[in-house]
Write a protein that holds these residues in place. Sequence first.
Motif, PDB file in Angstrom:
ATOM      1  N   PRO A  40       0.831  -1.215   0.000  1.00  0.00           N
ATOM      2  CA  PRO A  40       0.000   0.000   0.000  1.00  0.00           C
ATOM      3  C   PRO A  40       0.860   1.258   0.000  1.00  0.00           C
ATOM      4  N   GLU A  94      -6.557  -1.756   3.718  1.00  0.00           N
ATOM      5  CA  GLU A  94      -6.361  -0.470   3.049  1.00  0.00           C
ATOM      6  C   GLU A  94      -7.701   0.224   2.778  1.00  0.00           C
ATOM      7  N   LYS A 130      -8.670   1.426   6.558  1.00  0.00           N
ATOM      8  CA  LYS A 130      -7.813   2.376   7.286  1.00  0.00           C
ATOM      9  C   LYS A 130      -8.263   3.844   7.235  1.00  0.00           C
ATOM     10  N   THR A 189      -4.754   0.015  11.077  1.00  0.00           N
ATOM     11  CA  THR A 189      -5.349  -1.199  10.523  1.00  0.00           C
ATOM     12  C   THR A 189      -6.443  -1.633  11.507  1.00  0.00           C
TER      13      THR A 189
END
Length: 676
Positions: A194, A350, A353, A458
Amino acid sequence: MGILTEKFNTAYDTAPFSKITEKDYLPAFEEGIALTKKEIDAIVNNPEAPTFENTVEALAFSGMTLDRISNIFFNLHAADTNEELEKIAQEVAPKLSALANDINLNAELFARIKAVYEQKDSLPLNEEQKTLLEKSYKTFTRNGALLNEEQKAQLREIDARLSVLKLKFGENVLADNNAYRLHIMDIQDLSGLPESVIEAAAALAKAEGKDGWIFTLDYPSYIPFVTYADNRELRKEITLAAGRKGFQNNANNNEAIVLEIVRLRHQRAQLLGYATHADFVLEERMAESPTKVWNFLNDLLEKAKPAAWKEFEELTAFAQQRDGLDQLQKWDGAYYSEKLKQQKFQLDDELLKPYFKLENVLAGVFMVANKLYGLQFNEVDNIDKYHPDVRTFEVKDENKNLVAVFYADFFPRKGKRQGAWMTSFKPQYIKDGINERPHVSIVCNFTPPTDTKPSLLTFNEVTTLFHEFGHALHGMLANSTYPNLSGTSVYWDFVELPSQIMENWCYEEEALTLFARHYETGDSIPMDLVRKIKESATFMEGMATLRQLSFGLLDMGWHGKDPSSVTDLKAFEKEQFASTQLYPDVEDIAMSTSFSHIFNGGYSSGYYSYKWAEVLDADAFEYFKENGIFNKEVATKFKDNILSKGGTEHPMKLYKQFRGKEPQVDALLRRAGLLQ
C-alpha cells in the motif's frame, strides 16, 4: 533526598519526567531500598502483639516509595530505553530481587504474619482484608519462608540470577530487532505494498540518511510487508529475520539463556515443594493445575483442528490456483490469507484504514467508556511526559471527580520494545481516608503519521487499542484499599477479561458509527463495510486458534515438566509444535528465543490465559448483547463486580456475581464459528 524520593510537587502527584536524569535512579533505588528495610524493621520490632493492622496492613503499605521509583524506571526501560538505562537495570535487578528475598525470607516477619493468619477465623475481617491476609501468608510460604537456611540461600541465588537473565533476554531480542534492516532500492520490489506503507518506508530511509525504502521488524513495518509484498523472496527474508531473533550466531543469542531460565524455574519450584514451575504458578490461578490447563488446551485443539486444517487446505488450493504454489510456507500465510479475504469479502485493511484515523478511534474508545461507565477524558498539557509522543488526559466521573490520570504512547521508536501493553505509574489505594487515584498508561506500536497522512490504523490496531484500553479501565476504575490488590493485581488468567471484552465493541455497528469516519470526507463507515467486518471476524479463526494454542502448549512444555534433560532448544520446540503444525518447519528459526511473554514478561505457565479469558469474555459479552451493548445496568454490574474489585476476592466468585453463573466454553466456540 533526591527528586524521585521526595514528594512530587506536580499536578495530581504525577511523575516529574522532565526533571529526572539517568543519574537520579541509582541513588533513588538505594534510598528506596533503605527506606523499605526501615519500614519492615518497624513492623518486626513492634513490641505489641501482632495484629492485622500493625502487621499485615502495615506490610501492604510498606515499600511504596520504592515501588513508585521502580514503576517509573521500569516503565521507561520498556517504553523509552537507552544503553544507560539498560546498565542501571542490570545493576538494580539483583538488588531488588535480594530485597524481595530479605522480606520474604525474614523469619521474624513471617512469624508475625503466621500469628495473625492462625487467628483468621476469629478476626472481624471483611472480604478484602481476608484476601490480603491469605495473600500475605501465601506470598511468604510460596517464596521460601518454610525453608531451612541453606535452602533459603539457594533460593536467593536462583532469584538473583533469574532477575538478570530475564532482563538480558529482553535486551537481546530488542538488539536483534533493531539491528535488522530490509533496504530496498528497486521500486519493483515494492509491488503490492500500500502507498502509506511505501511512504513510511521512504521516510525511515530518509531519516537514516539513505535513498530508497527501509523496512524493519517493528510491527507497523513488518506486518504490512509480509501481508502485501508480492516479492516472495523478500517476504521470506524478512520472515526469517523475525524468526531468528535471539537464535543467531551473535552476541544476542538467547538459547542458553532460555535453557538456564527454565532449569532455574524448575529448581526453584522443587525447592518450594512443587512438582514443576507450572504447578507453582497455577496454584494462584483460576485454572489451578497443569492438568486442567493441558485438558483445556487440548479440548480446544480437538475442536479447532478440523476447522484449521480445512482452512489451511482452502488457502493452499487458493495459492495453487492463483500462483501455482505447491506448498505454503510461513512467509506465505499472511499474504494469501489477505488475498483470499479480499476475494471472499471484498475487504482489506487499506479499504478500512481511512475510517480509522488514530484520533477518531481514541475518541471512539473514550465515547464507549463514557456510555458504559460515565467517564470523561480531557487532554491536558500540565502533566509531564517522558517523550514528546506521549499524550496525557484527566479522567473524571459524571460528578467531575478525578478518576485517574491517563498516559497514551502510540508510535514505535528505537528505545521501545515491540508489542502493546498497559502499565501504571501509580496504583489506586485508600490510605488515611484518602482514595489515591491511579496513573495509568498504555504503550503501543501503531502505524505513525507520514508527511501526507495522519496515523491511520489497521483494523487489527483498532482492536489492539480497545484491548489495551480495557486493561487501562481495570486500572482506572480500581477501588480497593490495598495497592497490592488494586486494579490489574488479579489472577493472571483473569487479567485479560477486561481487555478482551472491550475488543467486542469494535465489531458492533452501534459502536463503530460513533467514531469510524473517513479522515478526509468525514463520512461514516458504510454499513456494508461494517457487515463485512462482522462476517470476516471468524475468517481463518481455526488457524488463528491453533496458533494461539501452539504458544500455550510451548509454554506448558517448558514449564509443566522437568526441563533439565533438554539440550537442543529447536528439537524441543518441534516436539511441542507437532500437534498444532500446519506449515513446514524452518530449521534456522525459533519461537522460544524471542518469546518475551514467557521469558521476559509475567506469562510463564500462563500463556493459556489468553484463550481462558476469551471464554470469559465471549460469555460475558453474550450477556451485554442480550441486554444491549450499552446497557447501563449490565455495565454497572461489570464495573462493580469486575473492574473496581481488582484482586479483592476470588475471580470466579466475582464473575458469578456479575453473570449469575459460571462461564460456558460454548460461548467462545459460537463466536469463533467453531461449533459444528
